[in-house]
Design a protein around this motif. Structure first.
Motif, PDB file in Angstrom:
ATOM      1  N   UNK A 161       0.934  -1.207  -0.001  1.00 18.36           N
ATOM      2  CA  UNK A 161       0.053  -0.212   0.039  1.00 18.36           C
ATOM      3  C   UNK A 161       0.943   1.316   0.055  1.00 18.36           C
ATOM      4  N   UNK A 162       1.892   1.271   0.914  1.00 20.82           N
ATOM      5  CA  UNK A 162       3.034   2.410   0.862  1.00 20.82           C
ATOM      6  C   UNK A 162       3.557   2.615  -0.459  1.00 20.82           C
ATOM      7  N   UNK A 163       3.812   1.469  -1.327  1.00 21.53           N
ATOM      8  CA  UNK A 163       4.499   1.555  -2.546  1.00 21.53           C
ATOM      9  C   UNK A 163       3.780   2.272  -3.603  1.00 21.53           C
ATOM     10  N   UNK A 164       2.358   1.891  -3.328  1.00 22.09           N
ATOM     11  CA  UNK A 164       1.240   2.193  -4.396  1.00 22.09           C
ATOM     12  C   UNK A 164       1.058   3.824  -4.193  1.00 22.09           C
ATOM     13  N   UNK A 165       1.002   4.263  -2.865  1.00 22.16           N
ATOM     14  CA  UNK A 165       0.935   5.674  -2.710  1.00 22.16           C
ATOM     15  C   UNK A 165       1.955   6.338  -3.274  1.00 22.16           C
ATOM     16  N   UNK A 166       3.156   5.875  -3.199  1.00 20.16           N
ATOM     17  CA  UNK A 166       4.322   6.604  -3.691  1.00 20.16           C
ATOM     18  C   UNK A 166       4.639   6.372  -5.113  1.00 20.16           C
ATOM     19  N   UNK A 167       3.650   5.529  -5.888  1.00 24.26           N
ATOM     20  CA  UNK A 167       3.778   5.558  -7.226  1.00 24.26           C
ATOM     21  C   UNK A 167       5.059   4.355  -7.798  1.00 24.26           C
TER      22      UNK A 167
END
Length: 151
Positions: A143-149
């Motif tokens: 989820x963190x990676x998704x938010x960071x793109x």
């Protein structure tokens, strides 16, 4: 000193790693010099016997491990040693990671060699290999990676 073309060391090495297992460890380790320096995100190892022990410990816990190599870049260093960078994907299964299901990890290896490998440094994302395979922690990291793109 033999040239890389004469001894085919990198081709032998990649061939051995394609089906890494407890049974292939001696064949792989024989391609390394007695005083090899091996570095990965987990640790730094000096010496062929220490490398053998490290690989044996890894092999005990893996259900399977296969490397596929996408490309290789070769050069000659200023010191006369041959240099190779190997780009790979490791497919593996470990009972304590990803619920024992197959996983994939991309990485590359920087290798310096003469007639044997004298230095190898492996680069890969340890977080992707370990932390993302832990059920609750893995979903948080994704989820963190998704938010960071990133993915």
């Amino acid at each position: 000193m033999k040239t890389e073309e004469e001894n085919g060391l990198i081709e032998k090495l990649t061939g051995q790693y394609q089906s890494f297992s407890a049974g292939s460890i001696d064949s792989i380790v024989d391609l390394y010099s007695e005083d090899v320096e091996f570095i990965d995100p987990v640790q730094r190892i000096v010496g062929r016997s220490a490398l053998r022990s490290y690989f044996q410990a890894l092999g005990l816990n893996l259900t399977f491990c296969h490397f596929s190599f996408s490309s290789t870049v070769k050069s000659r260093g200023d010191d006369g040693n041959d240099i190779a960078v190997l780009f790979w994907i490791m497919r593996f299964s470990h009972p304590k990671l990803n619920g024992g299901n197959a996983s994939e990890l991309s990485g590359c290896s920087h290798i310096i060699y003469t007639d044997k490998v004298i230095y190898q440094r492996d680069y890969y994302d340890l977080g992707e290999m370990v932390y993302e395979s832990i059920p609750l922690l893995g979903s948080v990291i994704r989820r963190i990676k998704l938010r960071l793109g990133e993915k």
